[in-house]
Design a protein around this motif. Structure first.
Motif, PDB file in Angstrom:
ATOM      1  N   ARG A 181      -0.959  -6.261  11.172  1.00 27.86           N
ATOM      2  CA  ARG A 181      -1.237  -5.018  10.452  1.00 27.86           C
ATOM      3  C   ARG A 181      -1.411  -3.801  11.379  1.00 27.86           C
ATOM      4  NH1 ARG A 181      -3.959  -3.605   5.430  1.00 27.86           N
ATOM      5  NH2 ARG A 181      -5.341  -1.839   5.684  1.00 27.86           N
TER       6      ARG A 181
ATOM      7  N   GLU B  66       2.819  -0.215  -3.542  1.00 33.48           N
ATOM      8  CA  GLU B  66       2.383  -1.529  -3.070  1.00 33.48           C
ATOM      9  C   GLU B  66       3.150  -2.573  -3.863  1.00 33.48           C
ATOM     10  OE1 GLU B  66      -0.103  -2.548  -0.913  1.00 33.48           O
ATOM     11  OE2 GLU B  66      -1.289  -0.717  -0.533  1.00 33.48           O
TER      12      GLU B  66
ATOM     13  N   MET C  63      -2.302  -2.683   1.669  1.00 31.29           N
ATOM     14  CA  MET C  63      -3.326  -3.531   1.099  1.00 31.29           C
ATOM     15  C   MET C  63      -4.642  -3.243   1.789  1.00 31.29           C
ATOM     16  SD  MET C  63      -3.039  -7.626   0.720  1.00 31.29           S
ATOM     17  CE  MET C  63      -4.501  -8.359   1.411  1.00 31.29           C
TER      18      MET C  63
ATOM     19  N   GLU D  41       3.608  -5.726   6.999  1.00 27.47           N
ATOM     20  CA  GLU D  41       4.192  -5.442   5.689  1.00 27.47           C
ATOM     21  C   GLU D  41       5.657  -5.062   5.949  1.00 27.47           C
ATOM     22  OE1 GLU D  41       1.415  -2.698   3.860  1.00 27.47           O
ATOM     23  OE2 GLU D  41      -0.242  -4.049   4.318  1.00 27.47           O
TER      24      GLU D  41
ATOM     25  N   HIS E  18       4.025   0.100   1.022  1.00 26.55           N
ATOM     26  CA  HIS E  18       3.186  -1.003   1.536  1.00 26.55           C
ATOM     27  C   HIS E  18       3.460  -2.296   0.777  1.00 26.55           C
ATOM     28  CE1 HIS E  18       0.274   1.360   3.996  1.00 26.55           C
ATOM     29  NE2 HIS E  18       0.786   2.340   3.272  1.00 26.55           N
ATOM     30  N   GLU E  19       2.825  -3.373   1.294  1.00 29.49           N
ATOM     31  CA  GLU E  19       2.808  -4.651   0.590  1.00 29.49           C
ATOM     32  C   GLU E  19       1.366  -5.041   0.316  1.00 29.49           C
ATOM     33  OE1 GLU E  19       6.609  -7.255   2.194  1.00 29.49           O
ATOM     34  OE2 GLU E  19       4.680  -7.520   3.141  1.00 29.49           O
TER      35      GLU E  19
ATOM     36  N   HIS F 137       1.863  -0.482   8.122  1.00 30.19           N
ATOM     37  CA  HIS F 137       1.208  -1.760   8.419  1.00 30.19           C
ATOM     38  C   HIS F 137       2.278  -2.742   8.878  1.00 30.19           C
ATOM     39  CE1 HIS F 137      -2.330  -0.491   5.681  1.00 30.19           C
ATOM     40  NE2 HIS F 137      -2.601  -0.255   6.955  1.00 30.19           N
TER      41      HIS F 137
HETATM   42 ZN    ZN Z   1      -0.435  -1.613   3.790  1.00 27.26          ZN
END
Ligand code: ZN
Length: 572
Positions: A162, A303, A1, A118, A201-202, A115
């Motif tokens: 993160r 994501e 993100m 995440e 990722h989230e 990250h």
């Molecule tokens: Zn990320």
């Protein structure tokens, strides 16, 4: 993100999905003897580094198809010791080193949880490793080799933050490679040279539960982006629809006229009040997608939606797991095409880089632009009804008593959310080139730029050392105007330079980076002074020239033998 942007604007998704608020999907457990740590504790906690090690150790003992390698480490920080970073090698014949790899099938690299906050990519990646090693996905190993780094940032996972233990955003560190994690990723990539990569990722609690983004830097062959979007994304979208999981290509909202994607700490007053645009994911090469894509790799970012809390861990892990599975299924299914395409593009790039000609250009600067045939897009998002309560009370409260956030359980996903459609008028799906330069045969780097050379070595780029003085004719940049950036990680505000052909003496001890090697496009992007992606952006490399001076790195365009020995060509 994306960092520093409000969650509402963090990520926007374009393609229409299917059903919202459906019951959480869980993957059929293939081998319950090997529950992942998160499955073991019923998703009541985040899997930590020690659990990852224990799980991978027992799995490797049970599967001849899995070898686990230590490929780097983190630093000791804040009382947390340095940690090994793991690479899981999953192959039909149980290969342990890149030399033994069967290159007649595609090699696929998957990265999770760069990250630290995440968490679900790591949980899903561990399940995927299990399913390939001892479960129902084992037959895929007859068609592809898999490399998985399930936990790229152990300290970030521990602290649920993160950045890594150096407070670095690892996914903005793929040019300078200061973090042990990003350096390990590139060491793995260069050692194994996979044809396809996925970086997991989230994002925020978004309508589109799974998103994938393709490469967008236009130095990467356009056919990679076209194939990614038209074939892979389309197959994933259709597979997810059958599971009632909404999918949309990953897109990002940006302030117009600003590049917020570099990771530089931009003052908020620079951004405030600006009109915004919507675009595909960044053209920057300091992330885990374009930085691997620049080797003409079929590279993606995934994501998935997240509230970043434990009550929703099971559900968000399932979105990651399905997204990962369907992405891998598409890549395995198209394996022959992908292998042929990437091999051909890499070979063509090497052939071009081996001879100097003016038409072989590298794009140093680029802009997002509109598509005249598609001026706006419609996207879906959640909207909370105005009367919505903030959550469900988990304790008994009497009228008038104070309710704090810790007294509340969040609503289940999408429970009472309304889905609304929004038309976005500033839609910038295309990328245009603003500045190009012919790719030289190589670059002479002065002996006092050791940091630059160390960086190239971290990228796996071969560097030569001049073994004696050599008179050369080179192209050198004479700087006629420059306004350095006062923010680190950004290129100079303005840099004008004339390319002049001059006779020089390369000294014994100076360095040479030939473009005729893997990384033939990356090398000019790192070393050209007018590159918006280059090492000149980072103060630590001390490359910003003064007006009226020559830039310290020279271009070689004439083909002649140079007195060179390989520098630090050590076994790693
Ligand atoms: Zn990320």
């Amino acid at each position: 993100m994306k960092k520093g942007i409000s969650p509402v604007f963090a990520a926007w998704f374009v393609l229409a999905g299917t059903v919202v608020g459906a019951a959480p999907q869980t993957l059929a457990a293939p081998s319950q003897a090997f529950k992942t740590p998160a499955e073991e504790c019923l998703f009541t906690g985040y899997t930590q580094h020690e659990d990852v090690a224990r799980f991978l150790g027992s799995l490797a003992a049970a599967s001849a198809n899995l070898a686990v390698r230590v490929v780097g480490g983190t630093r000791e920080a804040r009382g947390y010791p340095s940690q090994d970073l793991y690479l899981c090698v999953l192959t039909e014949s149980g290969v342990r080193s890149p030399e033994k790899l069967d290159r007649s099938r595609p090699t696929i690299l998957i990265l999770a949880s760069q990250h630290g906050n995440e968490q679900s990519p790591k949980e899903a990646a561990l399940g995927f490793i299990r399913d390939l090693a001892v479960g129902e996905l084992r037959p895929w190993l007859r068609r592809a080799n898999f490399l998985v780094m399930p936990q790229c940032n152990p300290h970030g996972n521990l602290s649920d933050r993160r950045p890594n233990e150096q407070d670095l955003d690892m996914n903005r560190d793929h040019v300078k490679l200061e973090s042990g994690g990003a350096a390990a990723i590139h060491r793995v990539f260069r050692a194994w040279m996979p044809e396809a990569t996925l970086d997991m990722h989230e994002k925020g609690d978004d309508y589109y539960r799974v998103s994938l983004g393709c490469v967008s830097n236009i130095n990467i062959a356009p056919e990679i982006q076209v194939f990614s979007r038209r074939v892979v994304l389309d197959e994933v979208r259709r597979a997810l629809a059958k599971k009632n999981i909404t999918f949309g290509e990953y897109v990002v909202r940006d302030e117009m006229g600003m590049n917020t994607a570099t990771g530089a700490a931009l003052p908020s007053d620079m951004l405030r009040g600006r009109e915004t645009l919507l675009r595909y994911s960044t053209v920057e090469i300091n992330d885990g997608r374009n930085s691997l894509g620049i080797y003409q790799t079929l590279s993606f970012i995934m994501e998935c939606a997240s509230r970043h809390d434990l009550p929703t861990l099971r559900e968000r892990t399932s979105w990651q797991a399905w997204g990962l599975r369907f992405w891998a299924e598409s890549v395995v299914g198209r394996g022959e095409e992908i292998l042929a395409m990437v091999n051909r593009l890499r070979k063509e790039e090497r052939e071009r880089a081996g001879t100097y000609f003016e038409d072989d250009v590298i794009h140093l600067r680029m802009d997002y632009k509109r598509d005249p045939s598609v001026l706006q897009v419609v996207r879906k998002r959640f909207e909370a009804p105005p009367s919505q309560a903030r959550g469900i009370l988990r304790v008994d409260k009497k009228a008038g008593e104070t309710v704090t956030a810790s007294d509340l359980e969040p609503f289940p996903y999408a429970g009472r959310m309304k889905v609304v459609e929004e038309t976005v008028k500033n839609w910038f799906p295309l990328v245009s080139s603003r500045l190009t330069v012919p790719r030289p045969l190589g670059y002479v780097i002065p002996s006092d730029k050791a940091q630059v050379v160390e960086n190239l070595l971290r990228h796996g780029i071969g560097v030569g050392l001049f073994t004696r003085d050599a008179a050369l004719s080179v192209e050198a940049y004479f700087v006629t105007d420059i306004e350095p950036s006062d923010i680190d990680w950004l290129p100079p505000e303005r840099i004008e330079a004339e390319k002049r052909k001059i006779p020089v003496l390369a000294r014994k001890g100076d360095f040479y980076a030939s473009c005729d090697q893997p990384g033939a496009t990356l090398i000019p992007l790192l070393l050209e002074p007018q590159s918006q992606f280059g090492l000149i952006c980072y103060g630590r490399f001390d490359l910003v020239p003064k007006k009226g001076e020559f830039f310290s790195v020279w271009r070689v365009v004439e083909d002649r033998a140079l007195p060179l020995a390989a520098y630090k060509n050590f076994l790693r």
